[in-house]
Scaffold this motif. Structure first.
Motif, PDB file in Angstrom:
ATOM      1  N   LEU A 115       0.850  -1.182   0.000  1.00 25.78           N
ATOM      2  CA  LEU A 115       0.000   0.000   0.000  1.00 25.78           C
ATOM      3  C   LEU A 115       0.892   1.240   0.000  1.00 25.78           C
ATOM      4  O   LEU A 115       1.826   1.345   0.805  1.00 25.78           O
ATOM      5  N   LEU A 116       0.611   2.181  -0.893  1.00 25.20           N
ATOM      6  CA  LEU A 116       1.361   3.435  -0.953  1.00 25.20           C
ATOM      7  C   LEU A 116       0.542   4.546  -0.301  1.00 25.20           C
ATOM      8  O   LEU A 116      -0.630   4.720  -0.620  1.00 25.20           O
ATOM      9  N   ARG A 117       1.189   5.282   0.590  1.00 21.55           N
ATOM     10  CA  ARG A 117       0.501   6.353   1.305  1.00 21.55           C
ATOM     11  C   ARG A 117       1.382   7.588   1.366  1.00 21.55           C
ATOM     12  O   ARG A 117       2.611   7.491   1.433  1.00 21.55           O
ATOM     13  N   LEU A 118       0.746   8.756   1.402  1.00 18.86           N
ATOM     14  CA  LEU A 118       1.455   9.981   1.732  1.00 18.86           C
ATOM     15  C   LEU A 118       1.743   9.975   3.225  1.00 18.86           C
ATOM     16  O   LEU A 118       1.028   9.330   3.999  1.00 18.86           O
ATOM     17  N   PRO A 119       2.778  10.699   3.689  1.00 20.78           N
ATOM     18  CA  PRO A 119       3.020  10.780   5.123  1.00 20.78           C
ATOM     19  C   PRO A 119       1.786  11.353   5.826  1.00 20.78           C
ATOM     20  O   PRO A 119       1.124  12.248   5.288  1.00 20.78           O
ATOM     21  N   PRO A 120       1.429  10.860   7.004  1.00 20.28           N
ATOM     22  CA  PRO A 120       0.226  11.344   7.690  1.00 20.28           C
ATOM     23  C   PRO A 120       0.293  12.841   7.972  1.00 20.28           C
ATOM     24  O   PRO A 120       1.314  13.352   8.422  1.00 20.28           O
ATOM     25  N   GLY A 121      -0.799  13.526   7.673  1.00 16.67           N
ATOM     26  CA  GLY A 121      -0.887  14.949   7.991  1.00 16.67           C
ATOM     27  C   GLY A 121      -1.568  15.139   9.334  1.00 16.67           C
ATOM     28  O   GLY A 121      -1.772  14.191  10.093  1.00 16.67           O
ATOM     29  N   GLU A 122      -1.927  16.364   9.610  1.00 13.27           N
ATOM     30  CA  GLU A 122      -2.630  16.624  10.877  1.00 13.27           C
ATOM     31  C   GLU A 122      -4.047  16.058  10.801  1.00 13.27           C
ATOM     32  O   GLU A 122      -4.635  16.007   9.730  1.00 13.27           O
ATOM     33  N   PRO A 123      -4.625  15.616  11.920  1.00 14.89           N
ATOM     34  CA  PRO A 123      -4.049  15.639  13.285  1.00 14.89           C
ATOM     35  C   PRO A 123      -3.173  14.442  13.598  1.00 14.89           C
ATOM     36  O   PRO A 123      -2.588  14.382  14.673  1.00 14.89           O
ATOM     37  N   ILE A 124      -3.064  13.476  12.668  1.00 13.87           N
ATOM     38  CA  ILE A 124      -2.319  12.252  12.968  1.00 13.87           C
ATOM     39  C   ILE A 124      -0.870  12.556  13.309  1.00 13.87           C
ATOM     40  O   ILE A 124      -0.286  11.957  14.222  1.00 13.87           O
ATOM     41  N   SER A 125      -0.262  13.508  12.593  1.00 15.39           N
ATOM     42  CA  SER A 125       1.162  13.783  12.782  1.00 15.39           C
ATOM     43  C   SER A 125       1.465  14.512  14.082  1.00 15.39           C
ATOM     44  O   SER A 125       2.615  14.530  14.522  1.00 15.39           O
ATOM     45  N   THR A 126       0.440  15.110  14.701  1.00 15.03           N
ATOM     46  CA  THR A 126       0.687  15.914  15.898  1.00 15.03           C
ATOM     47  C   THR A 126      -0.030  15.412  17.147  1.00 15.03           C
ATOM     48  O   THR A 126       0.381  15.706  18.260  1.00 15.03           O
ATOM     49  N   SER A 127      -1.094  14.663  16.973  1.00 15.75           N
ATOM     50  CA  SER A 127      -1.889  14.196  18.109  1.00 15.75           C
ATOM     51  C   SER A 127      -1.562  12.748  18.431  1.00 15.75           C
ATOM     52  O   SER A 127      -1.672  11.879  17.567  1.00 15.75           O
ATOM     53  N   SER A 128      -1.166  12.482  19.673  1.00 17.40           N
ATOM     54  CA  SER A 128      -0.833  11.111  20.057  1.00 17.40           C
ATOM     55  C   SER A 128      -2.054  10.205  19.971  1.00 17.40           C
ATOM     56  O   SER A 128      -1.941   9.046  19.555  1.00 17.40           O
ATOM     57  N   ALA A 129      -3.230  10.737  20.328  1.00 14.84           N
ATOM     58  CA  ALA A 129      -4.455   9.926  20.272  1.00 14.84           C
ATOM     59  C   ALA A 129      -4.808   9.589  18.831  1.00 14.84           C
ATOM     60  O   ALA A 129      -5.158   8.443  18.511  1.00 14.84           O
ATOM     61  N   ALA A 130      -4.698  10.587  17.930  1.00 12.95           N
ATOM     62  CA  ALA A 130      -5.019  10.360  16.519  1.00 12.95           C
ATOM     63  C   ALA A 130      -4.014   9.404  15.891  1.00 12.95           C
ATOM     64  O   ALA A 130      -4.371   8.523  15.095  1.00 12.95           O
ATOM     65  N   ALA A 131      -2.728   9.561  16.256  1.00 10.11           N
ATOM     66  CA  ALA A 131      -1.693   8.681  15.713  1.00 10.11           C
ATOM     67  C   ALA A 131      -1.909   7.251  16.187  1.00 10.11           C
ATOM     68  O   ALA A 131      -1.769   6.292  15.414  1.00 10.11           O
ATOM     69  N   HIS A 132      -2.270   7.097  17.448  1.00 15.76           N
ATOM     70  CA  HIS A 132      -2.509   5.768  18.014  1.00 15.76           C
ATOM     71  C   HIS A 132      -3.688   5.100  17.305  1.00 15.76           C
ATOM     72  O   HIS A 132      -3.627   3.907  16.944  1.00 15.76           O
ATOM     73  N   ALA A 133      -4.740   5.865  17.063  1.00 14.19           N
ATOM     74  CA  ALA A 133      -5.919   5.317  16.372  1.00 14.19           C
ATOM     75  C   ALA A 133      -5.570   4.932  14.937  1.00 14.19           C
ATOM     76  O   ALA A 133      -6.049   3.911  14.423  1.00 14.19           O
ATOM     77  N   TRP A 134      -4.733   5.743  14.283  1.00 11.01           N
ATOM     78  CA  TRP A 134      -4.349   5.472  12.894  1.00 11.01           C
ATOM     79  C   TRP A 134      -3.512   4.195  12.798  1.00 11.01           C
ATOM     80  O   TRP A 134      -3.764   3.336  11.938  1.00 11.01           O
ATOM     81  N   ILE A 135      -2.523   4.063  13.672  1.00  3.11           N
ATOM     82  CA  ILE A 135      -1.696   2.858  13.672  1.00  3.11           C
ATOM     83  C   ILE A 135      -2.537   1.632  14.012  1.00  3.11           C
ATOM     84  O   ILE A 135      -2.382   0.554  13.411  1.00  3.11           O
ATOM     85  N   GLU A 136      -3.448   1.788  14.974  1.00  5.68           N
ATOM     86  CA  GLU A 136      -4.314   0.680  15.354  1.00  5.68           C
ATOM     87  C   GLU A 136      -5.180   0.244  14.179  1.00  5.68           C
ATOM     88  O   GLU A 136      -5.386  -0.954  13.933  1.00  5.68           O
TER      89      GLU A 136
END
Length: 336
Positions: A88-109
């Protein structure tokens, strides 16, 4: 699995390949591993088998038009296909994923639940929030030519950039050049900085003092090479050689030399870095430092899958060797 590998006299990675039905294992080795599995009663769960065949890898990148990216992606694709993993090809995550620990955790999950076994970052910075979430959820991250090679949470894969920068510079020094310019990539890019330090080391070893007027850092692009090439070659005391931080910069330099009616290699020698296929298309053909770009992509896939299977790499910073491909864009320094 560790017991199987030990008793069969193979690495855990090889034992895992046999378990997952990979084709890149010799028949005798496969039979030996299967025999050990039968002997000790090792039986993977059906779910484990399904995950091995259905898992996916995410490659994050923000550019695809360069020959560099295309060749690395070729290696990633071939290795992912061999491992029966979806790519799967993706762009680097933008906000809020790149700045919010909760959003990043949900995205990785979300990635993990969809079968993603690991992340590969191609020449992009992975946000801290994403790295922390990936570490917490045990999703391995491997970076190819990362911006920062000191990040301990990421296994990085690159080439011997310092040695490559030095070999290109030493090559033109041996041809008699003494006024040698450098046009490199972004000053915040670790690969570019390493190549520049190799350039400096070669000059120092030859007793040459770098001229700040001949040193430029901007972007790995044809446009940057053209712009800085025009500027440097318009100097009254212009260089007789230019060492470029990548092939695209070098292509821009060749275009600048043509505009200014400066012959290559008669009046100017030019070297690139990467040794992409375009080095054979330029006029003259470009001398360049060869990076094993396809090999870097393959190694990234093999490393991230190994980490997903619990096999840690021997080093957190893996480097593949560079070599200098000498072609027609370099020649003896012109007579004064």
């Amino acid at each position: 699995m560790a017991d199987v590998a030990r008793l069969a006299g193979v690495s855990p990675t090889t034992a895992s390949k046999v378990l997952n039905g990979r084709s890149d294992v010799g028949p005798s080795t496969r039979e030996r591993v299967l025999a050990v599995m039968a002997e000790i009663g090792y039986k993977p769960t059906a779910a484990r088998h399904e995950r091995a065949r259905d898992r996916a890898l995410v490659t994050m990148l923000d550019f695809v038009e360069s020959r560099y990216a295309g060749m690395v992606l070729q290696g990633i694709l071939v290795a992912a296909t061999s491992a029966q993993a979806e790519l799967l090809l993706r762009l680097p995550p933008g906000e809020p994923i790149s700045t919010s620990s909760a959003a990043a955790h949900a995205w990785i999950e979300e990635q993990k639940e969809s079968g993603v076994a690991g992340l590969i970052a191609l020449a992009v910075a992975v946000p801290d929030a994403v790295l922390l979430a990936a570490e917490d959820l045990e999703v391995p991250v491997v970076a190819i030519d990362p911006i920062d090679t000191t990040e301990s949470r990421v296994v990085s894969i690159g080439s011997t950039n310092w040695a490559g920068g030095r070999s290109a510079t030493e090559h033109v020094i041996k041809l008699g050049h003494r006024r040698i310019a450098w046009i490199g990539g972004p000053p915040g890019s670790a690969p570019s900085v390493e190549r520049f330090h190799g350039y400096q080391a070669a000059l120092d070893s030859a007793g040459l003092t770098p001229d700040r007027a001949l040193i430029r850092h901007e972007a790995f692009s044809v446009e940057a090479g053209l712009r800085h090439g025009r500027d440097i070659l318009a100097l009254d005391d212009r260089p007789t050689a230019i060492v470029a931080g990548n092939d695209e910069i070098a292509v821009g330099v060749l275009a600048a030399a043509k505009e200014l009616h400066i012959t290559v290699p008669g009046e100017l020698s030019v070297t690139g870095f990467d040794d992409t296929p375009q080095t054979e298309w330029t006029t003259p053909r470009l001398t360049s430092v060869r990076q094993p770009l396809v090999g870097m992509g393959r190694m990234a896939v093999e490393t991230v899958i190994g980490m997903a299977d619990g096999v840690q790499p021997a080093s957190r910073h893996l480097q593949l060797a560079t070599t200098l491909s000498v072609r027609d864009s370099t020649g003896p320094a012109p007579s004064s």
